[in-house]
Design a protein around this motif. Structure first.
Motif, short mmCIF file in Angstrom:
data_model
loop_
_atom_site.label_atom_id
_atom_site.label_comp_id
_atom_site.label_asym_id
_atom_site.label_seq_id
_atom_site.Cartn_x
_atom_site.Cartn_y
_atom_site.Cartn_z
N GLY A 62 0.67 -1.43 0.08
CA GLY A 62 0.06 -0.20 0.09
C GLY A 62 0.65 1.20 0.17
O GLY A 62 0.39 2.55 0.11
N LEU A 63 2.03 1.01 -0.25
CA LEU A 63 2.65 2.46 -0.61
C LEU A 63 3.28 3.10 -1.22
O LEU A 63 3.35 3.91 -1.29
CB LEU A 63 4.18 2.14 0.10
CG LEU A 63 4.52 1.29 1.59
CD1 LEU A 63 5.65 0.86 1.89
CD2 LEU A 63 4.29 2.51 2.83
N VAL A 64 2.70 2.23 -2.70
CA VAL A 64 2.66 3.13 -3.97
C VAL A 64 1.78 2.37 -4.71
O VAL A 64 0.74 1.81 -4.14
CB VAL A 64 4.39 2.84 -4.63
CG1 VAL A 64 5.01 3.25 -4.20
CG2 VAL A 64 4.45 1.71 -4.96
N LYS A 65 1.28 3.20 -5.88
CA LYS A 65 0.38 2.89 -6.50
C LYS A 65 0.60 3.69 -7.91
O LYS A 65 0.68 4.51 -8.34
CB LYS A 65 -0.57 3.88 -5.94
CG LYS A 65 -1.75 5.02 -6.25
CD LYS A 65 -2.69 5.46 -5.99
CE LYS A 65 -2.75 7.11 -5.96
NZ LYS A 65 -3.96 8.21 -5.08
N PRO A 66 0.46 2.33 -9.05
CA PRO A 66 0.69 2.33 -10.46
C PRO A 66 -0.68 4.26 -11.16
O PRO A 66 -1.82 3.45 -10.68
CB PRO A 66 0.68 1.63 -11.24
CG PRO A 66 -0.22 0.53 -10.93
CD PRO A 66 0.19 1.11 -8.66
N VAL A 67 0.08 5.15 -11.77
CA VAL A 67 -1.54 5.36 -12.32
C VAL A 67 -0.99 5.20 -13.87
O VAL A 67 -0.04 5.42 -15.09
CB VAL A 67 -1.03 6.99 -12.63
CG1 VAL A 67 -2.36 7.95 -13.10
CG2 VAL A 67 -0.93 7.05 -10.50
N GLN A 68 -2.18 4.58 -14.60
CA GLN A 68 -1.92 4.27 -16.23
C GLN A 68 -1.98 5.58 -16.52
O GLN A 68 -1.82 6.42 -17.16
CB GLN A 68 -3.71 4.03 -17.15
CG GLN A 68 -3.22 3.10 -18.26
CD GLN A 68 -2.72 1.41 -17.80
OE1 GLN A 68 -2.51 1.35 -17.34
NE2 GLN A 68 -2.35 1.54 -19.61
N GLY A 69 -0.41 5.10 -17.80
CA GLY A 69 0.51 6.20 -18.49
C GLY A 69 1.32 7.06 -17.84
O GLY A 69 1.93 7.89 -18.99
N LYS A 70 0.93 7.33 -16.73
CA LYS A 70 1.97 8.17 -15.75
C LYS A 70 2.88 7.89 -14.78
O LYS A 70 4.05 8.08 -15.33
CB LYS A 70 0.99 8.86 -15.26
CG LYS A 70 -0.04 9.98 -16.12
CD LYS A 70 -0.74 10.64 -14.89
CE LYS A 70 -1.85 11.61 -15.78
NZ LYS A 70 -2.53 12.71 -15.03
N GLY A 71 2.94 6.33 -14.23
CA GLY A 71 4.12 5.95 -13.63
C GLY A 71 3.79 5.43 -12.65
O GLY A 71 2.43 5.35 -12.08
N VAL A 72 4.47 5.20 -11.34
CA VAL A 72 4.04 5.39 -9.91
C VAL A 72 3.76 6.27 -9.31
O VAL A 72 5.87 6.86 -9.29
CB VAL A 72 4.73 3.86 -10.15
CG1 VAL A 72 4.50 2.95 -7.71
CG2 VAL A 72 4.95 2.67 -10.64
#
Length: 238
Positions: A62-72
């Motif tokens: 739960g420390l990071v999350k990916p964002v489609q087309g943008k990165g982590v």
């Protein structure tokens, strides 16, 4: 140059520890974008596979999350208290770690034996169990039983009844997350996909009849589980 399963896990843990420290100390603040995969590879001197394993672990935590087309990106909820388990779950942690230690020895050798002794039908059964787990992940269903079926299929492929007897004795409780219903990652897709990827590596080694690679892949799988449950124990109130 290739890195074996155990070495890859150690390198991944190094990346995890460094990024976690940067997040927890505020060097990487909530909403901040992580460096790109190539940048992380260069910074830590590791492969893309290692970077992806580390990111998958941080995502599962739960420390990071990916964002489609943008990165982590660093998750907004970074100051949450440690996960508190039920008393029954907490009591289960030492036994879970002992079982994983035993399984590392027994199933590591089972995977190696299966690699040179399995029949075509037995290899197909391992692959079928692996596909079943992937399908259950996709459907959002519990994967505990499919996970167990994979490990049992490997044991059967040794053509040694004692390996099979051991797995059947423990049954589905062989799979640790089945004992921890409070644990969010037990149903977290990123976490489950990482487990499935570890299974796929074991399957590939058995299919290619490579005992050393199969043993290392199974041991790396168990080491990853040990790490997860030791971290879980550390999060509990004293």
């Amino acid at each position: 140059m290739t890195t074996n399963g155990r070495g890859r896990q150690r390198l991944a843990q190094k990346v995890i520890d460094q990024l976690r420290l940067q997040i927890e100390t505020g060097k990487l603040q909530a909403g901040a974008q992580l460096p790109t995969e190539p940048q992380l590879e260069a910074t830590f001197g590791v492969s893309r596979t290692v970077v992806r394993e580390a990111i998958a672990d941080l995502r599962a935590a739960g420390l990071v999350k990916p964002v489609q087309g943008k990165g982590v990106f660093v998750s907004e909820i970074t100051a949450r208290p440690g996960l508190v388990l039920t008393p029954v779950e907490i009591k289960s942690i030492p036994e879970t770690l002992e079982l994983l230690e035993f399984r590392m020895a027994a199933e590591g050798e089972a995977a190696a034996i299966a690699a040179y002794r399995r029949t075509a039908e037995q290899e197909a059964a391992i692959a079928a169990a692996n596909r079943k787990m992937a399908a259950f992940i996709e459907q959002g269903l519990s994967t505990v039983e499919a996970d167990y079926e994979f490990h049992l299929a490997v044991a059967i492929a040794t053509n040694n009844r004692f390996y099979v007897d051991v797995l059947r004795h423990f049954g589905a409780r062989t799979i640790p997350r089945g004992q921890f219903p409070t644990l969010p990652e037990a149903n977290d897709r990123a976490y489950l996909e990482k487990v499935h990827a570890e299974h796929t590596e074991i399957l590939a080694a058995i299919a290619e009849q490579d005992p050393d690679r199969a043993r290392q892949a199974m041991r790396a799988h168990m080491i990853a589980s040990q790490r997860r449950y030791r971290q879980l124990a550390d999060q509990q109130p004293q």
